[in-house]
Design a protein around this motif. Structure first.
Motif: not given
Length: 285
Positions: A100-119
């Motif tokens: 789960g750690v790599p997937e968590l980092m991916y989701q966190y980076q996606a939120w940093q890039i586009d916080p409006q469309h990613n939680m």
């Protein structure tokens, strides 16, 4: 009928049938171009009938049996097979945390890039963290039940898998609730709900709130739906975490069914482990 053997086998067989039905549903009723399922497809109807049938069998076969003198003794099981299942569940928890750690980092980076469309992946991060908690609970609680340890010291580890299941369900709901196609997400969501309820009911035995029929129903449904949900081809974290909760629930179901419907446990098991006595030797004057 040997219910102590039949109930765990029913849960596993139901999971195998549900897995095949789910594959059939995707092969015959799912349209990849529209991402929709055909209305009234035989595979979808068969999946619903199978779910109802499993629930009816779990309620019918879960009745009766004998209760342990103390509720916390209901899961005592000095069997190497039981300990193997609980150890496998604990190891799967550790593997799911690592996956789960790599997937968590991916989701966190996606939120940093586009916080409006990613939680912000708070729920998912908690589910990864609590996999470590679930691993401790599965290993320690499994060891206690295998060795016949009872008392207040077994309460906390018995409840840890249920605590781990709560953020897992929250993360799964957060992801799947955005899908408008209910028939696509109902199997994994129901599996998470039933597994959480089963682990909660299992922990309740150690707080002197035993409900064996409820636990048996939730356990059979959670195991069968959890195995069926693997046909959805989820990510590695979801596969390993599902297997972790399924194995913990399966171990509890096998142990409780053995104590309710099987032969009585030997007195040495119910009396718990004995403390080692000091060796007698010559008395010095």
């Amino acid at each position: 009928m040997r219910k102590d053997i039949f109930l765990p086998v029913l849960a596993l067989a139901g999971g195998a049938v549900g897995f095949l039905l789910r594959l059939w549903q995707y092969a015959s009723a799912y349209d990849p171009s529209t991402e929709l399922f055909a209305h009234g497809a035989p595979a979808s109807l068969a999946l619903v009938v199978w779910t109802v049938l499993m629930g009816a069998l779990a309620l019918l076969l879960g009745r009766g049996g004998t209760a342990a003198e103390k509720p916390e003794q209901s899961f005592l099981c000095p069997s190497t097979g039981y300990m193997t299942v609980m150890t496998a569940g604990g190891m799967c928890f550790l593997l799911s945390a690592a996956a789960g750690v790599p997937e968590l980092m991916y989701q966190y980076q996606a939120w940093q890039i586009d916080p409006q469309h990613n939680m912000l992946p708070v729920a998912f991060g908690l589910s990864v963290l609590f996999c470590l908690v679930g691993s401790i609970g599965a290993l320690v609680s499994g060891r206690n039940n295998y060795r016949g340890v009872t008392g207040l010291q077994v309460r906390a580890p018995a409840a840890l898998p249920a605590y781990a299941a709560l953020p897992w369900l929250m993360a799964l709901y957060q992801e799947d609730s955005r899908d408008p196609i209910l028939i696509r997400v109902f199997v994994p969501l129901l599996a998470a709900v039933f597994l959480l309820l089963a682990l909660y009911q299992q922990a309740a035995f150690f707080y002197r709130r035993p409900h064996p029929v409820r636990f048996t129903f939730f356990a059979v449904m959670g195991i069968s739906l959890g195995l069926a949900s693997l046909a959805d081809r989820p990510g590695l974290f979801q596969i390993l975490s599902t297997l972790s909760f399924v194995l913990c629930t399966l171990g509890g179901l096998a142990a409780l069914s053995r104590n309710r419907f099987g032969p009585p446990q030997p007195k040495r098991v119910l009396d718990g482990p004995r403390m080692p006595q000091p060796e007698s030797g010559p008395v010095e004057e």
